[in-house]
Write a protein that holds these residues in place. Structure first.
Motif, PDB file in Angstrom:
ATOM      1  N   GLU A  23       0.817  -1.207   0.000  1.00  0.00           N
ATOM      2  CA  GLU A  23       0.000   0.000   0.000  1.00  0.00           C
ATOM      3  C   GLU A  23       0.857   1.266   0.000  1.00  0.00           C
ATOM      4  OE1 GLU A  23      -3.272   1.376   3.069  1.00  0.00           O
ATOM      5  OE2 GLU A  23      -3.447  -0.760   2.588  1.00  0.00           O
ATOM      6  N   ALA A  24       0.437   2.278  -0.736  1.00  0.00           N
ATOM      7  CA  ALA A  24       1.148   3.563  -0.760  1.00  0.00           C
ATOM      8  C   ALA A  24       1.233   4.121   0.652  1.00  0.00           C
ATOM      9  CB  ALA A  24       0.431   4.548  -1.677  1.00  0.00           C
ATOM     10  N   GLY A  25       2.330   4.783   0.945  1.00  0.00           N
ATOM     11  CA  GLY A  25       2.534   5.356   2.263  1.00  0.00           C
ATOM     12  C   GLY A  25       3.217   4.410   3.237  1.00  0.00           C
ATOM     13  N   THR A  26       3.505   3.200   2.781  1.00  0.00           N
ATOM     14  CA  THR A  26       4.199   2.219   3.613  1.00  0.00           C
ATOM     15  C   THR A  26       5.696   2.452   3.507  1.00  0.00           C
ATOM     16  OG1 THR A  26       2.438   0.612   3.269  1.00  0.00           O
ATOM     17  CG2 THR A  26       4.557  -0.259   3.957  1.00  0.00           C
ATOM     18  N   LYS A  27       6.389   2.327   4.610  1.00  0.00           N
ATOM     19  CA  LYS A  27       7.844   2.491   4.622  1.00  0.00           C
ATOM     20  C   LYS A  27       8.496   1.219   4.074  1.00  0.00           C
ATOM     21  CE  LYS A  27      11.447   3.918   7.868  1.00  0.00           C
ATOM     22  NZ  LYS A  27      11.694   4.227   9.289  1.00  0.00           N
ATOM     23  N   GLU A 133       5.385  -0.245  11.210  1.00  0.00           N
ATOM     24  CA  GLU A 133       5.351   0.918  12.105  1.00  0.00           C
ATOM     25  C   GLU A 133       5.420   0.488  13.551  1.00  0.00           C
ATOM     26  OE1 GLU A 133       2.322   3.750  11.189  1.00  0.00           O
ATOM     27  OE2 GLU A 133       2.589   3.436   9.060  1.00  0.00           O
TER      28      GLU A 133
END
Length: 133
Positions: A23-27, A133
């Motif tokens: 998913e976008a926004g994942t590190k 996270e």
């Protein structure tokens, strides 16, 4: 979150997925090739691709811990083996399976190559992983 995809229209892979979607926004962590050197820079398992694969995967585990991740968060690997013999590649892949990487299962490419960067080096593993996270 990692979504692992195996297409029903393709031949089913034995212990990896066809794709991993993050998913976008994942590190993400893009790890340098893990090599079969010990902490002193000495080659481990000279002439033995299985032992070198074990060392490279152990080192990969250390790289992952350093960024706050682990094998269960790996989305993709490339496994390089200095060999043109499918049986040698299969033995190295057995080490990858036993490492826990295939539990995902992650997306992977296994390659037979002519040469790697260090004298005597027979195995190298690159990886991309999610950093939770």
């Amino acid at each position: 979150m990692i979504q692992r995809v195996t297409s029903p229209a393709l031949f089913p892979p034995p212990t990896y997925s066809h794709a991993s979607v993050v998913e976008a926004g994942t590190k993400l962590a893009f790890l340098a090739g893990s090599v079969p050197l010990d902490a002193d820079g000495k080659l481990v398992g000279e002439g033995d691709p299985v032992r070198q694969a074990e060392q490279a995967l152990g080192n990969l585990g250390e790289q992952l811990r350093a960024v706050g991740s682990g094998f269960e968060h790996v989305v993709s690997t490339d496994v390089y083996v200095v060999s043109g013999d499918p049986a040698v590649l299969a033995r190295v892949w057995e080490v990858v399976e036993a490492s826990g990487l295939s539990l995902g299962p992650h997306s992977s490419t296994l390659l037979g190559v002519a040469c790697l960067g260090y004298p005597g080096q027979l195995v190298e593993v690159t990886a991309t992983a999610v950093v939770p996270e």
